[in-house]
Design an enzyme around this catalytic site. Structure first.
Site, PDB file in Angstrom:
ATOM      1  N   SER A   1     -27.931   9.291  14.193  1.00 18.46           N
ATOM      2  CA  SER A   1     -26.911  10.019  13.389  1.00 18.46           C
ATOM      3  C   SER A   1     -27.332  10.117  12.064  1.00 18.46           C
ATOM      4  O   SER A   1     -27.186  11.186  11.405  1.00 18.46           O
ATOM      5  CB  SER A   1     -25.673   9.126  13.496  1.00 18.46           C
ATOM      6  OG  SER A   1     -24.776   9.021  14.405  1.00 18.46           O
TER       7      SER A   1
ATOM      8  N   HIS B   1     -17.720   6.932  10.166  1.00 15.42           N
ATOM      9  CA  HIS B   1     -18.910   7.485  10.796  1.00 15.42           C
ATOM     10  C   HIS B   1     -19.177   9.052  10.140  1.00 15.42           C
ATOM     11  O   HIS B   1     -20.117   9.297   9.557  1.00 15.42           O
ATOM     12  CB  HIS B   1     -18.729   7.830  12.298  1.00 15.42           C
ATOM     13  CG  HIS B   1     -20.144   8.403  12.919  1.00 15.42           C
ATOM     14  ND1 HIS B   1     -20.218   9.592  13.500  1.00 15.42           N
ATOM     15  CD2 HIS B   1     -21.269   7.693  13.197  1.00 15.42           C
ATOM     16  CE1 HIS B   1     -21.520   9.655  13.757  1.00 15.42           C
ATOM     17  NE2 HIS B   1     -21.945   8.614  13.716  1.00 15.42           N
TER      18      HIS B   1
ATOM     19  N   ASP C   1     -17.466  15.883  13.242  1.00 16.23           N
ATOM     20  CA  ASP C   1     -17.648  14.477  13.340  1.00 16.23           C
ATOM     21  C   ASP C   1     -16.231  13.841  13.405  1.00 16.23           C
ATOM     22  O   ASP C   1     -15.182  14.480  13.586  1.00 16.23           O
ATOM     23  CB  ASP C   1     -18.394  13.790  12.252  1.00 16.23           C
ATOM     24  CG  ASP C   1     -19.216  12.598  12.829  1.00 16.23           C
ATOM     25  OD1 ASP C   1     -18.591  11.576  13.160  1.00 16.23           O
ATOM     26  OD2 ASP C   1     -20.426  12.503  12.631  1.00 16.23           O
TER      27      ASP C   1
END
Length: 400
Positions: A256, A95, A62
Site C-alpha cells: 500500500s 489506511h 480507499d
C-alpha cells in the site's frame, strides 16, 4: 486484500488492522519525517525545486482520507460511496489517510512528508472488509468499480488503489474505462509474498501498474507479492497512523505504502511535463527505474525496477515515446485478466535465492547521501545485495 502488515504489538491494532500491517512505535510527532528514510536517497528536496506535483490530482480510492494537519489544503471534496456515517473525509480505518499522506503530506506540525507535497488528493471512500487473516479488501457492499468510474470522470490524472478485490467483468470494465480516459492507475500487488502468492485485482489487470515494495536494505520485501509486478517502491519501515482515532504514528510495511510512493512519483513527473500522456509518464518511469543487478530489464520480484523520479526531473533521462501506446500492452491487444496482453520480457530462469535477476543495484560509494545505502533509488550498479526470495509460486493472471 492488502495493504499494511503488522506484528502484534498492540491489542487495539490487531483488532483494527488485521494481519496486513507491521507496526512498531515510531518517533514522536515532532520528528516523524526523519523516520522517512527514503526521502533523502530519492533526493526529494532537490526534486521539489523542480516539481512538487502542483497541478496534478491523485484520486485515492480507499477507506476515506481524514483532513489531518499535514494534508491541510491538499484535500478536494471527494465522494463517499458507502453507507457509513460521515463523508469521504472521514476515515473509518487509518489506511486511506496514511496512503494520502505518503503521497501529498506537507510535513506540517511534525506530520508525514509526502513525496509530492503539491498534489491535490481526491478522496473516494469505499467500504473495505476487515479480516484478521487477509487484511482489507473490497467488502462487496459498495462498488469499487463505481469509485473507479467517478475517478475516471474527474480531473484526477492518477488513480491510487492500495486495496485489492476479486476479478469481475464490472471491475475490469471500469479499469478499461479509466484508462480510456487517460488515467494512470497504480495498485498494490499484495502482502502475502512470504506465505504464497495469490492474484490481486485490480493490480493483476494488464493495464494497471502493479506496485511491489522494497525495504531500506535494497531488497524486495519478503511480504511483497510478485509475478505480476511492474514497478517497486519503498514500502517498509515508513510512518503510518496507528489507529482510527489518529492519536499516533507507527512504523508500517506494505505494498500500500509503496503504491503511494509510486503514485506520488508519477505526479512529480507529470506536473513537470503536463503535456505528456499517462503512457508517456509510465514509460519514462519504467525506463529510469533502477534495474536488477544482472542487467536484465525485468524480474518477477522487482518488475521493471524501483521508481527513481529524480532521474527524470534532475537528470533529464527517459524517452516519453509514443503518447498513444500503453507501455505494458501490445499494440493489437486489449487487457483481460484471463488473457495476458502486455508485451512480456524475454524468458528468464525461475526466481530463486541465487538468481541475479533478484539482485538489485547499490549506490555508488561516493554518492554522498546520508543515511542507509539505497541504490535502488539513487544510482549506479557497482555492487549488489541479494533479494530475499518470497514464497514459492504465483498464479499469473497478468502478463508474465
Amino acid at each position: 486484500m492488502t495493504l499494511f502488515r503488522r506484528v502484534s504489538l498492540l491489542t487495539i491494532l490487531a483488532s483494527l488492522l488485521g494481519s496486513s500491517i507491521w507496526l512498531a512505535p515510531a518517533a514522536t510527532a515532532r520528528d516523524i519525517s526523519e523516520e522517512q528514510w527514503y526521502l533523502g536517497p530519492m533526493k526529494a528536496e532537490e526534486m521539489w525545486e523542480v516539481s512538487t506535483g502542483e497541478g496534478v490530482t491523485v484520486a485515492v480510492i480507499d477507506s476515506g482520507v481524514k483532513s489531518s494537519a499535514t494534508l491541510n489544503g491538499r484535500l478536494l471534496p471527494g465522494e463517499d460511496l458507502t453507507d457509513l456515517p460521515g463523508d469521504a473525509t472521514d476515515d473509518y480505518l487509518p489506511h486511506g489517510t496514511s496512503v494520502a499522506e505518503v503521497i501529498a503530506g506537507t510535513g506540517k506540525n511534525g506530520g508525514v512528508q509526502g513525496i509530492a507535497p503539491g498534489v491535490k488528493i481526491l478522496p473516494l471512500r469505499v467500504k473495505l472488509a476487515t479480516d484478521e487473516d487477509d487484511g482489507w479488501e473490497d467488502s462487496g457492499e459498495t462498488s469499487l468499480e463505481d469509485a473507479i468510474r467517478v475517478a475516471a470522470d474527474s480531473d484526477a490524472r492518477i488513480l491510487n488503489m492500495s486495496i485489492g478485490s476479486v476479478p469481475t467483468q464490472a471491475l475490469e470494465s471500469a479499469v478499461d474505462y479509466a484508462v480510456s480516459k487517460g488515467k494512470l492507475i497504480f495498485a498494490s500487488t499484495g502482502n502475502n509474498g512470504d506465505e504464497g502468492n495469490q492474484p490481486i485485482f485490480p493490480a493483476s489487470y494488464a493495464n494497471v501498474v502493479a506496485v511491489g515494495a522494497v525495504n531500506k536494505n535494497n531488497r524486495v520485501a519478503e511480504y511483497s507479492q510478485y509475478g505480476q509486478t511492474d514497478l517497486t517502491a519503498p514500502g517498509s519501515d515508513i510512518p503510518v497512523w496507528c489507529d482510527k482515532d489518529f492519536t499516533s504514528y507507527c512504523m508500517g510495511d506494505g505494498t500500500s505504502i509503496a503504491t503511494a510512493v509510486a503514485s506520488g512519483s508519477a505526479a512529480l513527473i507529470w506536473a513537470e511535463h503536463p503535456d505528456w500522456t499517462a503512457n508517456q509518464v509510465l514509460r519514462v518511469m519504467m525506463e529510469t527505474a533502477s534495474k536488477p543487478a544482472d542487467g536484465s530489464d525485468y524480474s518477477t520480484k522487482l518488475g521493471y525496477g524501483t521508481v527513481r523520479p529524480r532521474k527524470v526531473l534532475l537528470d533529464g533521462e527517459g524517452d516519453p515515446g509514443d503518447p498513444n501506446q500503453h507501455p505494458l500492452l501490445k499494440e493489437e491487444a486489449s487487457p483481460s485478466p484471463s488473457a495476458p496482453t502486455s508485451a512480456p520480457p524475454e524468458e528468464k530462469p525461475a526466481d530463486n535465492d541465487d538468481s541475479k535477476s533478484d539482485w538489485v543495484e547499490v549506490a555508488e560509494e561516493d554518492d554522498g547521501d546520508d543515511g542507509p545505502s539505497t541504490g535502488l533509488l539513487i544510482g549506479g550498479a557497482v555492487a549488489a545485495v541479494l533479494v530475499v526470495a518470497a514464497g514459492v509460486g504465483f498464479l499469473v493472471l497478468r502478463r508474465r
